[in-house]
Scaffold this active site. Sequence first.
Site, PDB file in Angstrom:
ATOM      1  N   LYS A 124      41.192  33.039  40.042  1.00 43.16           N
ATOM      2  CA  LYS A 124      40.520  34.262  40.508  1.00 43.16           C
ATOM      3  C   LYS A 124      41.090  34.620  41.860  1.00 43.16           C
ATOM      4  O   LYS A 124      41.590  33.757  42.573  1.00 43.16           O
ATOM      5  CB  LYS A 124      39.017  34.015  40.644  1.00 43.16           C
ATOM      6  CG  LYS A 124      38.193  35.287  40.599  1.00 43.16           C
ATOM      7  CD  LYS A 124      37.932  35.695  39.170  1.00 43.16           C
ATOM      8  CE  LYS A 124      37.221  37.014  39.066  1.00 43.16           C
ATOM      9  NZ  LYS A 124      36.729  37.244  37.678  1.00 43.16           N
ATOM     10  N   ASP A 164      38.888  43.169  38.132  1.00 45.10           N
ATOM     11  CA  ASP A 164      37.492  42.734  38.232  1.00 45.10           C
ATOM     12  C   ASP A 164      36.822  43.874  39.016  1.00 45.10           C
ATOM     13  O   ASP A 164      37.359  44.987  39.035  1.00 45.10           O
ATOM     14  CB  ASP A 164      37.385  41.374  38.949  1.00 45.10           C
ATOM     15  CG  ASP A 164      36.035  40.700  38.763  1.00 45.10           C
ATOM     16  OD1 ASP A 164      35.804  40.096  37.718  1.00 45.10           O
ATOM     17  OD2 ASP A 164      35.171  40.808  39.674  1.00 45.10           O
TER      18      ASP A 164
HETATM   19  N1  GLU Z   1      37.635  39.784  35.592  1.00 45.48           N
HETATM   20  C1  GLU Z   1      37.422  39.516  34.198  1.00 45.48           C
HETATM   21  C2  GLU Z   1      36.575  38.266  34.044  1.00 45.48           C
HETATM   22  O1  GLU Z   1      35.701  38.035  34.862  1.00 45.48           O
HETATM   23  C3  GLU Z   1      38.712  39.528  33.379  1.00 45.48           C
HETATM   24  C4  GLU Z   1      39.770  38.557  33.791  1.00 45.48           C
HETATM   25  C5  GLU Z   1      41.095  38.724  33.068  1.00 45.48           C
HETATM   26  O2  GLU Z   1      41.208  39.593  32.209  1.00 45.48           O
HETATM   27  O3  GLU Z   1      42.000  37.949  33.391  1.00 45.48           O
HETATM   28  O4  GLU Z   1      36.673  37.523  33.117  1.00 45.48           O
END
Ligand code: GLU
Length: 444
Positions: A124, A164
């Site tokens: 993340k 996100d």
């Molecule tokens: N931000 C999204 C999540 O919380 C997607 C992450 C992604 O597609 O890599 O899962």
Amino acid sequence: MDIKQLLQEIENKNAGQTEFLQALKEVFESLEPVIKRHPEYEKANILERIAEPERVIMFRIPWMDDNGDIKVNRGFRIEFNGAIGPYKGGLRFHPSVNLGILKFLGFEQIFKNSLTGLPMGGGKGGSDFDPKGKSDNEVMRFCQSFMSELYRHIGPNTDVPAGDIGVGGREIGFLYGQYKKITNRFESILTGKGRNWGGSLARPEATGYGCVYFTEEMLKTKGESFQGKRVTISGSGNVAQFATQKAMELGAKVISLSDSNGSIYIPDGITKENWEFIMELKNLKRGRINECSEKFPCEYHEGIHPWGFECDIALPCATQNELNGNEAKKLIDNGVIAVAEGANMPSTPEAADLFIANGILFGPGKAANAGGVAVSGLEMCQNHIGLSWSFKEVDEKLHGIMVNIHENALKTSEKYGSPGNLIVGANIAGFLKVANSMLDQGII
Ligand code: GLU
């Protein structure tokens, strides 16, 4: 092993990282029966290892605003766990972003990605930059500066970020352009890309649709469906928008949406025209949800969450800790039958405990919102084989993945002595695959 003592040690080491410690506690406590049954995890000290990110990158992001003033933000990428695949997870641009919040999100992502059944590790990142009120040019200059550092840490088989909160198609475009300019390579280093340049059809829809597919599976266990149900949804960004669309398609009435200022309430349910207006308002005009009441008949409730409205199903799709114990009580008193988390950890521990204790169908975020990252995995797959699947193909695969996640979490909850508790089921099922991979790979 004494999990309480371990949690205390981790708390001392990570003082102030409230959200991370909250997420960790929830997972570790639900792992107790696994640790008892499988002494090999304790022997290999898996819990202490899994609590520590493999790598944390923190950097300066200088950029110039439209007045020519130089601004500085802080950037992060947490490469949390790469045991089952390249690090994968979104980037969040929001003023609240700090190390503790990104560590909570990266930690959750490990188990969520594992549940999808696709080969993706947990990561993340993001920044405390606030895109709200910034011009497109300011956002572009910020994204270019962000990628000027991030590019050296990512790669199609290393780490693949995505969107996100605060990072959507516009930001992914600017980030991708800068990566390409610096490296002279067109490759799968981000997901959520535009459909003309490597993006997957159904990626924008994936998190919201996935959350509704997951809820449908929970409802089926009680012989229920979305047909005729009143659904309250928080948020009005990507996840909320497509959860609304899919719930409406399945015959539900979506009676509310919200943003950080307040909630709209439409007792008869949002219409297709209302939904289109909200899509334009939020994605193009970047306006506030109260503007809906100027355009179509709806009540606007300033400063409140939508959990006080009478409903059958609640889908928190905004942000962490947006639904507390009192609000959970209100939902339960009003007869809610199912709650599924479209956002990451939107229910406080008190709220989640109340839902479970009262027999409410409860889909934790790790399982219920895994559709987004699942389709990101499918986007990577299409990029690697150089093909582009139809909307229908991707949507069917997404549906299959959500059905599997539900079944896996449910069966695991039964196997480990908490039948129907999908928090326990999802945490254990997600953990086992990662922990076994760590065992296979030695002391890494
Ligand atoms: N931000 C999204 C999540 O919380 C997607 C992450 C992604 O597609 O890599 O899962």
